[in-house]
Scaffold this motif. Structure first.
Motif, PDB file in Angstrom:
ATOM      1  N   GLY A   2      -2.240  -2.322  -3.576  1.00 34.97           N
ATOM      2  CA  GLY A   2      -1.180  -1.317  -3.656  1.00 34.97           C
ATOM      3  C   GLY A   2      -1.724   0.068  -3.348  1.00 34.97           C
ATOM      4  N   GLU A   3      -1.014   1.072  -3.822  1.00 39.96           N
ATOM      5  CA  GLU A   3      -1.340   2.454  -3.457  1.00 39.96           C
ATOM      6  C   GLU A   3      -2.258   3.126  -4.498  1.00 39.96           C
ATOM      7  N   ALA A   4      -1.717   3.322  -5.670  1.00 38.77           N
ATOM      8  CA  ALA A   4      -2.470   4.006  -6.731  1.00 38.77           C
ATOM      9  C   ALA A   4      -1.779   3.728  -8.052  1.00 38.77           C
ATOM     10  N   PRO A   5      -2.524   3.816  -9.146  1.00 44.91           N
ATOM     11  CA  PRO A   5      -1.900   3.587 -10.452  1.00 44.91           C
ATOM     12  C   PRO A   5      -0.811   4.616 -10.728  1.00 44.91           C
TER      13      PRO A   5
ATOM     14  N   PRO B  52      -3.403  -2.759 -13.212  1.00 48.51           N
ATOM     15  CA  PRO B  52      -2.525  -2.455 -12.077  1.00 48.51           C
ATOM     16  C   PRO B  52      -1.162  -3.131 -12.218  1.00 48.51           C
ATOM     17  N   PHE B  53      -0.172  -2.501 -11.665  1.00 47.07           N
ATOM     18  CA  PHE B  53       1.176  -3.081 -11.550  1.00 47.07           C
ATOM     19  C   PHE B  53       1.677  -3.664 -12.877  1.00 47.07           C
ATOM     20  N   VAL B  54       1.794  -2.796 -13.877  1.00 43.09           N
ATOM     21  CA  VAL B  54       2.350  -3.237 -15.156  1.00 43.09           C
ATOM     22  C   VAL B  54       3.724  -2.617 -15.417  1.00 43.09           C
TER      23      VAL B  54
ATOM     24  N   ALA C 287      -5.297  -5.042  -6.743  1.00 48.97           N
ATOM     25  CA  ALA C 287      -6.050  -3.779  -6.790  1.00 48.97           C
ATOM     26  C   ALA C 287      -5.231  -2.698  -6.095  1.00 48.97           C
ATOM     27  N   ASN C 288      -5.784  -1.524  -6.022  1.00 52.04           N
ATOM     28  CA  ASN C 288      -5.122  -0.391  -5.372  1.00 52.04           C
ATOM     29  C   ASN C 288      -6.096   0.338  -4.455  1.00 52.04           C
ATOM     30  N   VAL C 289      -5.537   1.139  -3.551  1.00 54.36           N
ATOM     31  CA  VAL C 289      -6.377   2.005  -2.710  1.00 54.36           C
ATOM     32  C   VAL C 289      -7.137   2.995  -3.610  1.00 54.36           C
TER      33      VAL C 289
ATOM     34  N   PHE D 103       6.343  -4.684   2.316  1.00 54.71           N
ATOM     35  CA  PHE D 103       6.814  -3.469   1.650  1.00 54.71           C
ATOM     36  C   PHE D 103       6.259  -3.385   0.228  1.00 54.71           C
ATOM     37  N   HIS D 104       6.111  -2.154  -0.217  1.00 53.72           N
ATOM     38  CA  HIS D 104       5.672  -1.935  -1.597  1.00 53.72           C
ATOM     39  C   HIS D 104       6.819  -2.330  -2.543  1.00 53.72           C
ATOM     40  N   PRO D 105       6.515  -3.063  -3.632  1.00 47.70           N
ATOM     41  CA  PRO D 105       7.583  -3.457  -4.555  1.00 47.70           C
ATOM     42  C   PRO D 105       8.379  -2.261  -5.088  1.00 47.70           C
TER      43      PRO D 105
HETATM   44  N1  URA Z   1       2.148   1.195  -7.653  1.00 41.41           N
HETATM   45  C1  URA Z   1       0.962   0.942  -7.078  1.00 41.41           C
HETATM   46  O1  URA Z   1       0.779   1.143  -5.894  1.00 41.41           O
HETATM   47  N2  URA Z   1       0.001   0.450  -7.847  1.00 41.41           N
HETATM   48  C2  URA Z   1       0.158   0.188  -9.117  1.00 41.41           C
HETATM   49  O2  URA Z   1      -0.796  -0.273  -9.750  1.00 41.41           O
HETATM   50  C3  URA Z   1       1.424   0.446  -9.700  1.00 41.41           C
HETATM   51  C4  URA Z   1       2.402   0.951  -8.952  1.00 41.41           C
END
Ligand code: URA
Length: 234
Positions: free
Chosen positions: A50-53, A63-65, A89-91, A167-169
């Motif tokens: 993904g992108e970032a927390p 991540p992604f909670v 993981a994220n960038v 696509f990003h969720p």
């Molecule tokens: N969006 C992201 O890109 N990463 C996450 O961990 C949460 C939301």
């Protein structure tokens, strides 16, 4: 494949986690609550980037909670997979203040750590979620709207992988049509995971390998001391 055992690679992943927990290179360390290293199976065939927390990830160190993460979980369940079997993981490993977009210098700073994770996990397929991960790992300026749902072979972290941009969720939470597209793209994942790994010759090499870990952070030399979030990687 590197020929290194999954146990050795996992050990090094734990070392990278320890190293980054104490990382002082990036200005985001001053504003983050927790490092969000990534979580899941350390020898996963499928990795999501993904992108970032965001706010919740920063609070929990995972991540992604948040809402986007719930959608990710639901889409995984629909194709018969679960979070524990993949690596997420994220960038960026630290939350940018106010959830702003990652800055180019932050991406540069954090990039070697993502590449190292990929090198150690050895996924067959990497799903890039949204523009930032897709552009970084494809090495192309083409955005997600153009390339989503089309697998591409690349060399990342020293080995050939199949990138699968989707696509990003979080974007898919906004419109039903994007959710449908994301769901459709997810349905192809089981088939992609069955395909043979791409051959190195077919994959244009990308950016450098991650940094060498400083001595003493490979997990084997830390005595009995355990990092607090070892359950992050199965
Ligand atoms: N969006 C992201 O890109 N990463 C996450 O961990 C949460 C939301």
């Amino acid at each position: 494949m590197s020929g290194r055992s999954a146990a050795d690679r996992r050990e090094e992943l734990v070392g990278l986690y320890r190293y980054l927990s104490d990382c002082h290179e990036c200005p985001l360390k001053d504003t983050r609550t927790n490092l969000v290293f990534g979580s899941g199976h350390a020898d996963a065939d499928l990795m999501f980037v993904g992108e970032a927390p965001g706010f919740h990830e920063d609070r929990q160190g995972k991540p992604f909670v948040g809402r986007a993460g719930k959608l990710l979980d639901q889409l995984l369940t629909e194709i018969g997979l679960e979070r524990e079997g993949v690596f997420v993981a994220n960038v960026l490993k630290c939350r940018p203040p106010d959830n702003r977009d990652p800055l180019p210098e932050e991406i540069e700073e954090c990039k070697p750590h993502l590449f190292k994770q990929i090198e150690l996990i050895e996924p067959r397929v990497i799903c890039t979620l949204g523009n930032f991960a897709t552009k970084l790992l494809s090495g192309s300026p083409q955005g997600i709207t153009k390339v989503h749902g089309r697998a591409q072979d690349r060399e990342v972290g020293g080995r050939a992988v199949r990138l699968y941009p989707i696509f990003h969720p979080a974007a898919a939470l906004r419109t039903e049509s994007m959710r449908n597209t994301l769901r459709e793209n997810f349905r192809r994942l089981p088939e992609l995971l069955e395909e043979p790994r791409p051959s190195p010759a077919a994959s244009p090499p990308l950016a450098p390998h991650g940094p060498e870990l400083p001595e003493g952070v490979d997990g084997a030399t830390q005595g009995d001391e355990r990092p607090p979030q070892l359950d992050l990687f199965g």
